[in-house]
Design a protein around this motif. Structure first.
Motif, PDB file in Angstrom:
ATOM      1  N   ASP A 135     -22.410  36.855  39.214  1.00  0.00           N
ATOM      2  CA  ASP A 135     -22.668  36.801  37.767  1.00  0.00           C
ATOM      3  C   ASP A 135     -23.865  35.906  37.472  1.00  0.00           C
ATOM      4  O   ASP A 135     -24.742  36.248  36.647  1.00  0.00           O
ATOM      5  N   GLN A 136     -23.916  34.742  38.125  1.00  0.00           N
ATOM      6  CA  GLN A 136     -25.038  33.825  37.924  1.00  0.00           C
ATOM      7  C   GLN A 136     -26.349  34.436  38.397  1.00  0.00           C
ATOM      8  O   GLN A 136     -27.391  34.308  37.734  1.00  0.00           O
ATOM      9  N   ALA A 137     -26.294  35.111  39.549  1.00  0.00           N
ATOM     10  CA  ALA A 137     -27.509  35.742  40.078  1.00  0.00           C
ATOM     11  C   ALA A 137     -28.030  36.780  39.102  1.00  0.00           C
ATOM     12  O   ALA A 137     -29.250  36.865  38.830  1.00  0.00           O
ATOM     13  N   ILE A 138     -27.128  37.589  38.551  1.00  0.00           N
ATOM     14  CA  ILE A 138     -27.533  38.649  37.626  1.00  0.00           C
ATOM     15  C   ILE A 138     -28.036  38.053  36.313  1.00  0.00           C
ATOM     16  O   ILE A 138     -28.983  38.571  35.709  1.00  0.00           O
ATOM     17  N   ARG A 139     -27.441  36.953  35.835  1.00  0.00           N
ATOM     18  CA  ARG A 139     -27.930  36.309  34.617  1.00  0.00           C
ATOM     19  C   ARG A 139     -29.362  35.812  34.803  1.00  0.00           C
ATOM     20  O   ARG A 139     -30.209  35.943  33.914  1.00  0.00           O
ATOM     21  N   LEU A 140     -29.620  35.283  36.013  1.00  0.00           N
ATOM     22  CA  LEU A 140     -30.957  34.757  36.279  1.00  0.00           C
ATOM     23  C   LEU A 140     -31.974  35.851  36.544  1.00  0.00           C
ATOM     24  O   LEU A 140     -33.156  35.708  36.215  1.00  0.00           O
ATOM     25  N   ASP A 141     -31.511  36.962  37.163  1.00  0.00           N
ATOM     26  CA  ASP A 141     -32.436  38.056  37.484  1.00  0.00           C
ATOM     27  C   ASP A 141     -31.703  39.379  37.283  1.00  0.00           C
ATOM     28  O   ASP A 141     -31.124  39.935  38.214  1.00  0.00           O
ATOM     29  N   PRO A 142     -31.704  39.930  36.073  1.00  0.00           N
ATOM     30  CA  PRO A 142     -30.965  41.165  35.767  1.00  0.00           C
ATOM     31  C   PRO A 142     -31.475  42.386  36.534  1.00  0.00           C
ATOM     32  O   PRO A 142     -30.820  43.434  36.491  1.00  0.00           O
ATOM     33  N   LYS A 143     -32.587  42.258  37.224  1.00  0.00           N
ATOM     34  CA  LYS A 143     -33.118  43.387  37.994  1.00  0.00           C
ATOM     35  C   LYS A 143     -32.866  43.250  39.497  1.00  0.00           C
ATOM     36  O   LYS A 143     -33.429  44.000  40.300  1.00  0.00           O
TER      37      LYS A 143
END
Length: 501
Positions: free
Chosen positions: A73-81
């Motif tokens: 979740d944190q990874a996707i928040r920081l880089d949604p792509k």
């Protein structure tokens, strides 16, 4: 939301970065290194996303899906792509058994990166877990098109074809996987499973042998080889394989269940029950283990305990036809024929090709005196398995009771053609000859039956009746006494047959 340290794009990379983003020697070390990267404050936003993604993957490898999902979740928040974060979060949801959520993540990963072979393979596995085999195969097809040497996708497509019943296509996929990766133990194990389903236990064992030589710690292959030996009627060879599977994986409920079946086939019912007990402790909803323990209790004559286990099996697996059939047998043993017939009805509805259920329902109808329905059931059993002498014999006896003597004789002759030394069929044909008034032929068949089983009370009493017709009163009396000593109610049983004195 986790607060990140201030970003310092011009700061030197953390010395923990290579272990965090590389293939660390252990998941714990990757987690430690990625945590150090995250707290060091030296990375860009995109690189923080990668660190969270890699730490999440390590948590997945440790079978901690909730902590893994928090990191993704944190990874996707920081880089949604970041497509890999969606793919990896899908893997964590798969580990939790939440396949619909997993598919949503794989969809997003493929939206961001349409040629992402790993995500296609993983989505295929999720569809396979949901039973959507055609959609699974399409994903595996595309993954293999993108990566022709993708052994895992070939293995998975083979498993999907196997689940569809297309065993030859499954074997082709496993063959291809083995050609690409000759040391892939999983492919040999999987191909062995398909050969086992095709009834080729020897080929299956060859594949399990190879899988075990490549990976001696593969508990699954030991269990499967044990199953193949059991299928060959070799429980003594199966048990050491189940032992090894359990040593490698003490929580392997299937191996305990399978070893229990092997012990039961050897007549060691107490050891069998101990194994079924352990299987149920490890997997409290394991319907097949309840069913099998019920079979062991039935063999011990503990019918009420058996019925309790069949009840549990049906509660956890309402479509398990064999549990209804087995519970029907238990009720039949108790003399509750109506309850038995209800269970056989249910078993047949679930599996119309269950020969034993047709046969046993026919026997229950015979005992109730509903001979025409019994004969219909035996006819169904014969149609499903014409080379099985037991159904021919059962129909012979039912027809004899109903007075259809010539058709009964034909059925008994066929039963004995299939099994020349079948004690029951010899006894039944003796009974037919007795009702036809052919005493010599009846005595000959009863003699043959009693040579095979001297304790067969039914044959002794029938022979006594035939001897009495020939005026051998002493011989008749001796047979009546011997039969009654074995089965005190045998005379009453024969009176119900309306046999002419």
């Amino acid at each position: 939301m986790v607060a990140l340290p201030a970003l310092a794009a011009d700061a030197p990379a953390s010395p923990d970065w290579p272990v965090c983003t590389g293939d660390g020697p252990t998941s714990d070390l990757v987690i430690k290194s990625c945590s150090a990267v995250i707290h060091a404050g030296r990375e860009t936003k995109a690189r923080y996303a990668i660190a969270y993604n890699d730490r999440g993957t390590a948590y997945t490898q440790k079978a901690q899906p909730n902590r893994a999902i928090q990191n993704f979740d944190q990874a996707i928040r920081l880089d949604p792509k970041l497509a890999s974060a969606f793919n990896n979060r899908g893997n964590a949801h798969t580990l939790k058994g939440d396949l619909e959520r997993a598919i949503q993540d794989y969809d997003q990963a493929l939206h961001l990166q349409p040629k992402y072979a790993f995500a296609l393979n993983n989505r295929g596995n999720a569809y396979r877990g949901l039973g959507e085999l055609d959609r699974a195969i399409r994903d595996f097809d595309q993954a293999i098109h993108l990566e022709p040497r993708y052994v895992l996708a070939l293995n998975n497509r083979g498993s999907a074809y196997s689940s569809k019943g297309d065993l030859d296509r499954a074997i082709k996929d496993y063959d291809q996987a083995i050609l690409i990766a000759p040391t892939d133990a999983a492919a040999y194990n999987n191909r062995g499973l398909v050969f086992a389903r095709k009834g080729d236990s020897d080929r299956a064992i060859q594949d399990y042998d190879r899988a075990i030589s490549l990976d001696p710690g593969l508990a699954l292959a030991f269990n499967n080889r044990g199953n193949a030996h059991s299928s060959k009627g070799e429980p003594e060879r199966a048990i050491p394989d189940y032992d090894q599977a359990i040593r490698l994986d003490p929580g392997y409920a299937f191996a305990y269940n399978n070893r229990g079946n092997a012990y039961r086939s050897l007549g060691d019912l107490q050891r069998a029950i101990r194994d079924f007990d352990q299987a149920i402790r490890l997997a409290p909803n394991y319907a097949l283990a309840y069913n099998n323990r019920g079979n062991a209790y039935t063999s011990l004559g503990e019918i009420d305990k058996a019925i309790e286990d069949y009840d549990q099996a049906i509660r956890f697996a309402p479509s398990l036809a064999m549990a209804y059939s087995n519970r029907g047998n238990a009720y039949s043993n108790k003399g509750d024929l109506d309850r038995a017939i209800q269970d056989y009805d249910h078993a047949i509805r679930l599996n119309p090709r269950d020969v034993l259920a047709w046969d046993n329902r026919g026997l229950a109808h015979t005992r109730k005196g509903d001979l025409d329905r019994a004969i219909q059931d035996f006819a169904e059993a014969i149609g499903l398995r014409p080379a099985d002498g037991s159904a021919w014999n059962a129909r012979c006896f039912a027809r004899a009771l109903a007075g259809y003597l010539e058709p009964a004789l034909a059925d008994c002759n066929e039963a004995l053609r299939l099994r020349p030394d079948d004690t029951n069929a010899l006894d039944s044909r003796g009974f037919v000859y007795l009702k036809l008034g052919q005493a010599d032929q009846a005595i000959a068949d009863y003699d043959a039956a009693l040579r095979l089983d001297p304790q067969k009370a039914h044959a002794l009493y029938g022979r006594g009746l035939a001897k009495r017709r020939k005026a051998d009163l002493a011989g008749a009396e001796a047979d009546f006494v011997a039969a009654s000593a074995i089965s005190p109610r045998i005379a009453e049983q024969y009176r119900g047959y309306s046999v002419r004195p």
